[in-house]
Every structure is written in structure tokens, then in C-alpha cells.
Design an enzyme around this catalytic site. Sequence first.
Site, PDB file in Angstrom:
ATOM      1  N   THR B 127       0.841  -1.198   0.000  1.00  0.00           N
ATOM      2  CA  THR B 127       0.000   0.000   0.000  1.00  0.00           C
ATOM      3  C   THR B 127       0.876   1.249   0.000  1.00  0.00           C
ATOM      4  OG1 THR B 127      -0.073   0.164   2.406  1.00  0.00           O
ATOM      5  CG2 THR B 127      -1.728  -1.251   1.360  1.00  0.00           C
ATOM      6  N   ASP B 128       0.251   2.412  -0.142  1.00  0.00           N
ATOM      7  CA  ASP B 128       1.021   3.656  -0.117  1.00  0.00           C
ATOM      8  C   ASP B 128       1.724   3.830   1.232  1.00  0.00           C
ATOM      9  OD1 ASP B 128       0.255   4.187  -2.644  1.00  0.00           O
ATOM     10  OD2 ASP B 128      -1.319   5.638  -2.116  1.00  0.00           O
ATOM     11  N   CYS B 129       1.044   3.402   2.309  1.00  0.00           N
ATOM     12  CA  CYS B 129       1.644   3.579   3.650  1.00  0.00           C
ATOM     13  C   CYS B 129       2.550   2.414   4.047  1.00  0.00           C
ATOM     14  CB  CYS B 129       0.553   3.806   4.698  1.00  0.00           C
ATOM     15  SG  CYS B 129      -0.832   2.660   4.547  1.00  0.00           S
ATOM     16  N   TYR B 130       2.344   1.238   3.416  1.00  0.00           N
ATOM     17  CA  TYR B 130       3.214   0.073   3.666  1.00  0.00           C
ATOM     18  C   TYR B 130       3.656  -0.483   2.314  1.00  0.00           C
ATOM     19  CZ  TYR B 130       1.467   0.125   8.497  1.00  0.00           C
ATOM     20  OH  TYR B 130       1.153   0.472   9.785  1.00  0.00           O
ATOM     21  N   PRO B 131       4.680   0.126   1.699  1.00  0.00           N
ATOM     22  CA  PRO B 131       5.008  -0.206   0.304  1.00  0.00           C
ATOM     23  C   PRO B 131       5.602  -1.602   0.090  1.00  0.00           C
ATOM     24  CG  PRO B 131       5.986   1.903   0.984  1.00  0.00           C
ATOM     25  CD  PRO B 131       5.503   1.239   2.213  1.00  0.00           C
TER      26      PRO B 131
END
Lengths: 68, 378
Positions: B127-131
Site C-alpha cells: 500500500t502507499d503507507c506500507y510499500p
Amino acid sequence: MKEMSSKTDKFHRTIEYFPEKCVQCGWCISICKFSALQMDEHDYFHFHVENCNGCKLCLDACPRQALN
Amino acid sequence: MTKTYEEINKKIKDGVAVILTAEEMVELVENEGVEYAAEEVDVVTTGTFGCMCSSGVFFNIPQPDPPIKMETVVIDGINAYHGNAAADFYLGVTQTSSENENFGGGHVLESLLRRKSVQIEVTGAGTDCYPRKSLNVRLKLKNFNQAIMINPRNAYQRYVCAVNNSGEILYTYMGKLLPNLQNGAYGGVGTMSPLNNDPTYQTIGLGTSIFLGGALGTIIGPGTQHNPRSQMGNIMVTGNLKEMSPEFIAGAAISGYGSSCFIGLGIPIPIINEGLARTCGTPDSEIFTSVLDYSTRERERPLLREVSYEELKSRVIEIEGKQIPVSSTSSYAKSRQITKILKKWSKQGVISFRPPVLPLPRETEFKNLSQEDYEGNE
């Protein structure tokens, strides 16, 4: 741990006992018909190889794979 | 006669408390009577060591850089549950390896306690917060931020004795049952069983300090399937895996059933009244359980007879005129060891005695799935 054995029975079948794996639970005791697997009065496990008939019923009774 | 928790704690602090193991208490009550024991004894320590399938540990791994939100987690080949926050997962002891039926979650816990490293394979959502999308590392217990044992159901008040009246060998969670009543396996350790010593839960509940896996643990509340009406009460417990010992947390592989874990658990019981002195002093000859035939496929297994723990401990019981060798699925030697450790801890003041914040419920309803449930209720 009171006693350990790694011997061959009279029919030259080998049952090994690994005391470091044994947790003294006793799951194997009632399986043995030849009194080779016993608990003493302090509830510690003993393998009496001289009584073992080599039937191997106990092998898959041990949840710790301490008999092989 | 009643004693307060404060009085017991003060006697411990002053070094004058009388603390006995459950087996010692039975002997004292037999010799001196309940009244005397209630007056003299301050604490009785209990213990059990057996396979407790409903057990596991919440882990938190340190976030790598860039960080990851776990989608799948496999630890030493065992699938973990990861439906929590990004780096949290739960490893249950009965989760068995798809490649080795003799290896499961309990063995991973034991490996970690033996200071071995374990392989962690993670895939991430990205994800954007957990790439990050994958992580493959070896970690030791000390590397985890937390390793919190939370066991939803431990230490049944009593358990049954299983036998097999069919013509074929059965492989069950109670172990290998030979055909035609050739052997039996029973759970629990009679006088030492923790909940049996306080069967109405006067001193046991949320916040009670216990022995768990070699460390100080805590009772969270009633366990799943807590069924006090049938003397099948149990507890949900927690403790810090990092403080535990492989001597009291040991992986198990039950042939034909799957993996599990031996858990050591004990409860120190403050003797605040005569009733507790009586229950803690109850001998094996007065503690009974049921002998059930496990060969049926039905949920309700046929009751063959009631049997005392005294008879079970003799290692031979009689059914239908037949002498049947039986063995316990719990270690009496290790259970006794736990009662002795708890006695030492209690004397040293490691445990502070206090009433439970919330006692275990005594009237919980326990249900099985009925035909009505199958048909569905709107």
C-alpha cells in the site's frame, strides 16, 4: 529423567528412546502389553528394554517422538 | 474460619505463611482434618502439564524499511493468522505443517524458547503507507517486539477417560486407543488439577496470577466452551513467551490427529475459608470423571462408567469385567514440579494475592449445534 536405554530386543528390532524429547507424559504406557514402558512411583518414565517384544505399537503413541 | 487476602499477604511478607502443594494439603486434611487445615494453611499450589490445543502467541515483528502490511505469514513452514495490524500475527499451536505432520505451531514456540532462529516468510499488500511486498528473514525470540501468549482455553477442570470399544485402532486427540477396550487414556491430574481445587471459582478469575509455561501469567477470564455446570470449566490465560521455558512449553505431534503443545499451568489458591480447605484437601478417591467410548462417530459419546482418579492412578480400571490399562495424557511428574515452583514463588512473595477482578462465571450456558440451527433462524 531417571533412566534411558537404546538397546536391541531379542528379535534384533531396535527401539531407541530419546530422553531429551520425553516430557514424562505417559501417553505410551497403556499401549505397551509387555511392561517395557512404565512409570515409577514418582511418575518418571522408564524404558525396560529387556521386556520389549518389538511390537512397535508404542512408536506412534508418543506425541514427542521420543520413541523411535 | 475466614482469612482475608491482606492477612495472607502479610503472613507471606513476614515469612510465617504456611504454603502447601495440593498433594501435601490432601495429606494434611487426611491426618488433621479440614478445620485444622483451614486454620493453619494460607495457600495451596496446584499444577498441570498436558496438551492444551487452544493455545498460541501474538507476535509483533520489527518493521523493515520500507515497512510492510502482512498479507500472508509463514513461520518455519507453519501458516500464521494475520488479520490484525500491519506487523502483528498469531501463531496457533495446532497449526500443522503441510509438509511434516509431526511439526506444528507448538514446535515453533519450543524452537524459539530453545533460542533457535525461525524462518519468517511474509508477503505484503504493498500500500502507499506500507510499500514493501515481501520479507524473508530469520529471527530469534529476542528479535520480536512482543511475543504474548494468549490461550483461549486452558486447564479444564476435569477431563474424561477415553476408551475404544470398536474392532479397530483409533487415533484421537487423547492418543492411540487400541481396539476392544485394550487401553484407555485420561486427562487431568486429580488432586493437583488447578480448577478442581476451587471448583466454585471463589478465588479464580480475571487478574489471578498463575504459573504459565515457566513464567508468571494472568487469567483473563473464562475460556471458550467454559462449562461449569458439567464441571468442565476452563480459563483463558496470558503470559510473556519471552519469560517462559521450553521445560514447560513443548510441541506435540499426535498421530492421526495433528500438532499441539504441552503447556505447564498452575494456580496458587489462597485458603480464605474452610470450604476451600475442604476442596483443596479432597483426595483422588473423591474426584470422579467419566469413561467414554470414543469409537462412536456421534457427538455424544456413550458413558461406560464413572471412575475415580484414585482408580485411574492405579493404572488399571475395570470395565465390563475386563481389566484395562490406562495412562494419563498429562505428566504427573511435571505437574508436581509446577506445584513446587509455585510454592517457592508464593513464599518468596513473587505472587501477590488479591480477589479476582471478575470471578469466573458459574452458570455459563454451553450449547451444541442443533437441528434448529442448521435450518437457520431469521
